[in-house]
Design a protein around this motif. Sequence first.
Motif, PDB file in Angstrom:
ATOM      1  N   ILE A 140     -11.806  -1.664  -8.974  1.00 55.52           N
ATOM      2  CA  ILE A 140     -12.290  -1.797  -7.594  1.00 55.52           C
ATOM      3  C   ILE A 140     -13.503  -0.909  -7.333  1.00 55.52           C
ATOM      4  CG2 ILE A 140     -10.047  -2.512  -6.677  1.00 55.52           C
ATOM      5  CD1 ILE A 140      -9.860   0.331  -5.439  1.00 55.52           C
ATOM      6  N   SER A 141     -13.723   0.094  -8.186  1.00 55.46           N
ATOM      7  CA  SER A 141     -14.870   0.986  -8.014  1.00 55.46           C
ATOM      8  C   SER A 141     -16.139   0.439  -8.634  1.00 55.46           C
ATOM      9  CB  SER A 141     -14.560   2.355  -8.631  1.00 55.46           C
ATOM     10  OG  SER A 141     -13.471   2.944  -7.959  1.00 55.46           O
TER      11      SER A 141
ATOM     12  N   SER B 175       0.820  -1.223   0.000  1.00 51.97           N
ATOM     13  CA  SER B 175       0.000   0.000   0.000  1.00 51.97           C
ATOM     14  C   SER B 175       0.850   1.269   0.000  1.00 51.97           C
ATOM     15  CB  SER B 175      -0.976  -0.002   1.176  1.00 51.97           C
ATOM     16  OG  SER B 175      -0.286   0.008   2.399  1.00 51.97           O
TER      17      SER B 175
ATOM     18  N   GLY C 291      -6.845  -0.136 -12.288  1.00 54.08           N
ATOM     19  CA  GLY C 291      -7.050  -0.787 -10.991  1.00 54.08           C
ATOM     20  C   GLY C 291      -8.117  -0.077 -10.179  1.00 54.08           C
ATOM     21  N   MET C 292      -8.054   1.255 -10.157  1.00 56.05           N
ATOM     22  CA  MET C 292      -9.060   2.036  -9.433  1.00 56.05           C
ATOM     23  C   MET C 292     -10.437   1.839 -10.047  1.00 56.05           C
ATOM     24  SD  MET C 292      -7.736   3.492  -6.825  1.00 56.05           S
ATOM     25  CE  MET C 292      -8.899   4.770  -6.392  1.00 56.05           C
ATOM     26  N   GLU C 293     -10.505   1.822 -11.352  1.00 56.10           N
ATOM     27  CA  GLU C 293     -11.784   1.590 -12.039  1.00 56.10           C
ATOM     28  C   GLU C 293     -12.340   0.219 -11.688  1.00 56.10           C
ATOM     29  OE1 GLU C 293     -13.403   1.061 -16.616  1.00 56.10           O
ATOM     30  OE2 GLU C 293     -11.645   2.313 -16.275  1.00 56.10           O
TER      31      GLU C 293
ATOM     32  N   LYS D 225       0.527   4.188  -2.772  1.00 54.69           N
ATOM     33  CA  LYS D 225       0.326   5.597  -2.427  1.00 54.69           C
ATOM     34  C   LYS D 225       1.362   6.478  -3.129  1.00 54.69           C
ATOM     35  CE  LYS D 225      -1.546   4.637   2.158  1.00 54.69           C
ATOM     36  NZ  LYS D 225      -1.250   4.687   3.607  1.00 54.69           N
TER      37      LYS D 225
ATOM     38  N   LEU E 165      -2.643   2.053 -12.752  1.00 54.36           N
ATOM     39  CA  LEU E 165      -3.288   2.586 -11.546  1.00 54.36           C
ATOM     40  C   LEU E 165      -4.744   2.947 -11.827  1.00 54.36           C
ATOM     41  CD1 LEU E 165      -0.481   4.895 -10.121  1.00 54.36           C
ATOM     42  CD2 LEU E 165      -1.327   2.770  -9.112  1.00 54.36           C
ATOM     43  N   ALA E 166      -4.973   3.649 -12.933  1.00 55.15           N
ATOM     44  CA  ALA E 166      -6.334   4.079 -13.273  1.00 55.15           C
ATOM     45  C   ALA E 166      -7.251   2.874 -13.506  1.00 55.15           C
ATOM     46  CB  ALA E 166      -6.302   4.987 -14.504  1.00 55.15           C
TER      47      ALA E 166
ATOM     48  N   TYR F 100       0.575   6.697  -6.731  1.00 52.47           N
ATOM     49  CA  TYR F 100      -0.586   7.548  -6.955  1.00 52.47           C
ATOM     50  C   TYR F 100      -0.208   9.029  -6.874  1.00 52.47           C
ATOM     51  CZ  TYR F 100      -5.195   9.466  -7.108  1.00 52.47           C
ATOM     52  OH  TYR F 100      -6.288  10.196  -7.497  1.00 52.47           O
TER      53      TYR F 100
END
Length: 128
Positions: A126-127, A54, A122-124, A58, A119-120, A61
């Motif tokens: 999990i969202s 993590s 991955g965020m998409e 961070k 990263l983008a 990010y």
Amino acid sequence: MTAEERAKIQQEVEAGVCEFMHIHEEIVDKVEKVMPDEQQLLDLSEFFKVFGDSTRIKILYVLSQAEMCVCDIATLLQMGQSAISHQLRVLKQMRLVTFRREGKTVFYKLADSHIETILAQGMEHISE
């Protein structure tokens, strides 16, 4: 896959070792032709392990937002500079970040747009 290897698998199928009953040779052949070699798969595994921490996530990010020095990152993440430096070393070794010097200050940024895309996505994911 050699004929001998396929014959061995077929024997395992017949002996009840495998749960499936039929090898779809066309599919196996098609996938086998594009399958990366073992070293590439190991390298890919190591690449994704970096994303398993993590603190490194961070750092990646914040670097996707702006080029920053260790002091800035440490302040933003409320962590010690040595911990940030250690993680940046790992990220540099994996070629995920690059740096430039300006006097005595070293500024870090993402190595390329691929990292930002990962990263983008991955965020998409999990969202959803």
